[in-house]
Scaffold this active site. Structure first.
Site, PDB file in Angstrom:
ATOM      1  N   VAL A 185       0.863  -1.179   0.000  1.00  0.00           N
ATOM      2  CA  VAL A 185       0.000   0.000   0.000  1.00  0.00           C
ATOM      3  C   VAL A 185       0.903   1.234   0.000  1.00  0.00           C
ATOM      4  CG1 VAL A 185      -1.801   1.286   1.226  1.00  0.00           C
ATOM      5  CG2 VAL A 185      -1.795  -1.219   1.293  1.00  0.00           C
ATOM      6  N   CYS A 186       0.527   2.222  -0.798  1.00  0.00           N
ATOM      7  CA  CYS A 186       1.230   3.502  -0.784  1.00  0.00           C
ATOM      8  C   CYS A 186       2.711   3.245  -1.133  1.00  0.00           C
ATOM      9  CB  CYS A 186       1.035   4.134   0.593  1.00  0.00           C
ATOM     10  SG  CYS A 186       1.295   5.915   0.702  1.00  0.00           S
ATOM     11  N   ASN A 187       3.648   3.890  -0.462  1.00  0.00           N
ATOM     12  CA  ASN A 187       5.043   3.620  -0.812  1.00  0.00           C
ATOM     13  C   ASN A 187       5.544   2.309  -0.207  1.00  0.00           C
ATOM     14  OD1 ASN A 187       4.884   5.230   1.610  1.00  0.00           O
ATOM     15  ND2 ASN A 187       7.122   5.349   1.597  1.00  0.00           N
TER      16      ASN A 187
END
Lengths: 214, 237
Positions: B99-101
């Site tokens: 998720v995300c970075n």
């Protein structure tokens, strides 16, 4: 600005982490997770432990009170230490808020009498037992009281509150920051959008969860 | 089935909780929170802490490897010990979820080479450094890798992964359970359509904790909890 999130045994994590992710970004805000005792609090799954930074008694007169829901709701609303603290905080709060069945706890404090409010759809009748009018909306505002529907609705509630407390530009920046451009894989997140079979399956699953917790 | 969620100092809480909230409802699943050290792992805001039950060293294998992001992920992109753990756990996982970075960390471990993936909007240019191709979608599956956009996208991607594991009916049940029929108060739009000043503000937010240097602040929590509560009994009792 002091923001108090009230944790209790078997709360649902996303109920409070959704709005936390928004409200903790308010400039000058000091958001604290509280519980009866500072320390670890276990969520409803029994497989996640969130830390309460301080005890309820250590904080008075927060500007924002946030009460999440979860299968531990009934035990929490029967606990005078919790309800007394929320009732007292509500006297001076700028905003008193709940997500999911956190509304039942506000209800037990007598805060929702005669007001429109929302909660998890499966707890609508229980909410009305506290004198509130269940309203099938994702976020319901009545003066300084804002209630959010089940679990994920806390994000919408948090953004609504951020816009009221700071301004719309800020709330929009945060919405962008958390990339809240939702595209759920299904369109079934409310009973009216779902099928009776799915609703029934969930009610059965939730019933067994509550029995396990009792 | 075991779900291993890897957290680290300065992770973003919703990155981890968004997907956890649906995946933890998979019948019979066991969830473990792990980090480089045991104890309270403090999030990017310094206002939230989650207990890691086990160290990465102690986890021999897992079925679902879940890597959230957050500003604290950036220094880990070159941490060979950390990346080595991701590679090792990925070797046995049925699914690897970013998720995300967190997706960038999976890429930095060399696991997304030649694959398509998504990460947080402000990080999209980075994926190419590790041989992955950014796709501008909410979540994406490439083989066993399911990657998601920024922060809240883990909710959508988590439900999608539930549908891959459980089928649509049970995944829909979980979506109904978390009442996910989102209605953001502001019109949905992609970050690219946002005003330039909002983009600049959020870029700082994503990379430096709001430009406030939050990661340099002392954590709000200290001390470790020797006995971690995993049962449903009250930690306060």
């Amino acid at each position: 600005m002091e923001i108090s999130v009230v944790l209790y045994d078997r709360f649902t994590a996303l109920d409070c982490i959704g709005p936390y992710e928004v409200l903790s970004r308010i400039p000058g805000a000091r958001l604290r997770f509280l519980a009866k005792k500072a320390g670890p609090v276990t969520t409803d799954t029994g497989m996640l432990t969130v830390v309460a930074e301080a005890a309820l008694k250590d904080v008075s007169k927060p500007e924002i009170v946030l009460v999440p829901g979860g299968p531990g709701d009934e035990a929490a609303l029967a606990d005078a230490e919790i309800t007394d603290w929320i009732s007292k905080a509500h006297e001076t709060s700028k905003w008193t808020t709940s997500v999911c069945t956190g509304a039942l706890i506000l209800g037990a404090c007598g805060i929702l009498k005669g007001l429109d409010a929302t909660t998890h759809w499966a707890s609508a009748a229980r909410l009305e037992s506290f004198g509130a009018r269940y309203t099938e909306q994702r976020v319901v505002r009545q003066g300084k009281i804002i209630t959010g529907a089940g679990v994920s609705a806390g994000i919408d509630m948090g953004l609504t509150l951020a816009a009221l407390e700071v301004n719309e530009e800020f709330a929009k920046a945060i919405q962008l920051g958390i990339e809240y451009d939702p595209q759920p894989p299904f369109d079934c997140g409310a009973p009216s959008k779902s099928t009776p079979e799915i609703v029934q399956m969930l009610v059965a699953m939730m019933g067994s969860n509550r029995e396990a917790a009792a | 089935m075991k779900l291993t969620i890897v957290i680290f100092d300065g992770f973003t809480t919703l990155d981890a909780i968004g997907g956890y909230e649906s995946l933890s409802r998979i019948p019979g699943i066991e969830v473990e929170w792990v980090s480089q050290q045991k104890g309270v792992i403090v999030a990017d805001t310094r206002a939230a802490g989650i207990v890691a039950y086990r160290t990465l060293d102690e986890v021999k294998e897992t079925d679902i490897l879940y890597v959230p992001g957050g500003p604290g992920g950036e220094p880990l992109e070159t941490d060979e010990v950390f990346l080595g753990h991701l590679r090792r756990l990925d070797a046995t996982s049925t699914w690897t979820f970013g998720v995300c970075n967190g997706s960038a960390l999976i890429a930095a471990a060399g696991l997304l080479r030649g694959r398509k993936a998504v990460t947080n909007w402000f990080y999209r240019h980075r994926l190419a450094e590790w041989g992955a191709e950014f796709v501008a979608v909410r979540y994406h599956r490439d083989g066993k890798y399911v990657t998601c956009g920024g922060v809240s996208a883990g909710i959508d991607g988590g439900l999608y992964l539930c549908s891959l594991i459980l089928g649509d009916a049970l995944a829909k049940t979980i979506q109904l359970g978390i009442e996910y029929y989102p209605a953001p108060p502001f019109p949905e739009r992609t970050p690219d359509e946002a005003p330039a000043d909002a983009q600049a503000f959020m870029h700082a937010f994503d990379t430096q904790g709001g430009g406030l240097g939050l990661l340099d602040l002392p954590p709000a929590f200290s001390g470790e909890f020797g006995v971690v509560q995993r049962s449903i009994t009250s930690a306060a009792a």
